[in-house]
Scaffold this motif. Sequence first.
Motif, short mmCIF file in Angstrom:
data_model
loop_
_atom_site.label_atom_id
_atom_site.label_comp_id
_atom_site.label_asym_id
_atom_site.label_seq_id
_atom_site.Cartn_x
_atom_site.Cartn_y
_atom_site.Cartn_z
N GLU A 212 0.82 -1.21 0.00
CA GLU A 212 0.00 0.00 0.00
C GLU A 212 0.85 1.26 0.00
OE1 GLU A 212 -3.60 0.09 2.36
OE2 GLU A 212 -2.99 2.02 3.15
N ASP A 253 -11.95 -7.18 -10.68
CA ASP A 253 -10.63 -7.51 -10.14
C ASP A 253 -9.65 -7.50 -11.32
OD1 ASP A 253 -9.08 -10.41 -8.55
OD2 ASP A 253 -8.57 -8.28 -8.51
N GLN A 261 -3.88 -2.58 -7.76
CA GLN A 261 -3.55 -1.84 -6.55
C GLN A 261 -4.39 -0.57 -6.43
OE1 GLN A 261 -0.90 -2.34 -3.68
NE2 GLN A 261 -2.90 -1.44 -3.33
N GLU A 264 -7.81 -1.32 -5.29
CA GLU A 264 -7.82 -1.59 -3.86
C GLU A 264 -7.77 -0.29 -3.06
OE1 GLU A 264 -8.42 -4.26 -2.29
OE2 GLU A 264 -8.03 -3.47 -0.29
N ARG A 267 -11.20 1.35 -3.16
CA ARG A 267 -12.17 0.75 -2.25
C ARG A 267 -11.94 1.21 -0.82
NH1 ARG A 267 -11.54 -3.55 -6.03
NH2 ARG A 267 -9.79 -4.47 -4.88
#
Length: 416
Positions: A212, A253, A261, A264, A267
């Motif tokens: 991240e 996905d 990434q 993600e 979200r």
Amino acid sequence: MSENNFDSESTENLYSLAKEKIEFGESLKSYVSRHKDIEGLQKLARKINQELKFLRKVCRDRTLKKEHLQCSNLTHFSALIDTLSTIKNCESVNKVYCLEDRKVTVDIVCDNGLTWIKVIARNPKSLSQICMGNSSYGTRSIIDQASEYVQCAKLYPCLFQTPKVIFVFVNGIGSNLSNKLKNCGVTVVGARSEDYDIAESDSDLSDDENVEKPSCTDLSTINATCIKKINLDVSAMLAYCCSVANGSAYLYDFHVPVLKQQAEWERQRPVKPILDNFFEGKTLYCCETAKTSFKNIVNTVGGSNEKIRSKELLERVVVLPDNATYKETLEGSEGSEIFRNVQFTPDKVLKLGGKIRQRSLTIFLFGDRIQAVTVTSNDGFIRAAKQQNINFVVFVHESRALTEQKEHTKAIPFSS
């Protein structure tokens, strides 16, 4: 024999500490009883009573554990009351405000509602570790709480002003964390020390490229929200119009690591609401170079819906020549003090190369000349400019790419 004596002594010491804790809690109640005129203090007194009732019960039942003392909320209540005793014109304590679907509890509201105070009594090293991600899933960092406080304060203006948010760190705070809080718009009170900072190498973050991405908010210019003119970088326009930021992050996905990434991130931290919030009440500008580059990218790799959103966005934007100045905008100079302190000046030369590319330089210089805050995800350019002692007035957000075309070829619907 000696081991049993040691255990016995340790147990007695624990109960002795519990007795001191209970006596201390009674002294807190005594303070509350002397200040009944402050809204919320009676509710605080009830919470103190609950803590004392629990401690008395475990002492009476001989089930007291060390964790009962370590996790007692009396520590926080004490810090709150200590802070309260230094404040004049306190209006309320533990005031609850609504922020979307959740509640935000402000420890102290004072100055006739113009100041919100949060009191933090946690270990400063622990605070830094949580911000670095070294905590259990779902644990909210002090940065998350700061963002929530600042966002909530904007929804509850007082005397036509947004309440000032102050975080009081009773046990001190790391210097790096303090700076991040300031960039969030929070005033920090408490001893700062680099000893409380956690180096990134000490955290659980891996070197994998898909880990991240750290927050970019520390690159954003402090107090830039007061500037009513916004200069849109190409990256900001792409993020605003891309499919992944307009719902598809929850539908697909992606196979491509970068897109996977970013979906993600989306979200976890939707970027469009952040941009909409920053755009509110302001005029959007871009230069001809930014507009041309944006349209070329959208026309080349954008999907049909992304093209529609890009057209709608450009209809909201005032497009000016690359060499425009603030005198050519519809508004006067905004936030001039900020620009005097950090703007790019003619006597400094920013060398091209690496992350400093001509298109980006043109766009950032345009924003500087019209005295607008440049909204961008190009943190590489900003960092490279800082290394040359050049600071631009910026609001930095996470990057998002156009994804609509790839949803049909390089992604799998979550439903399948």
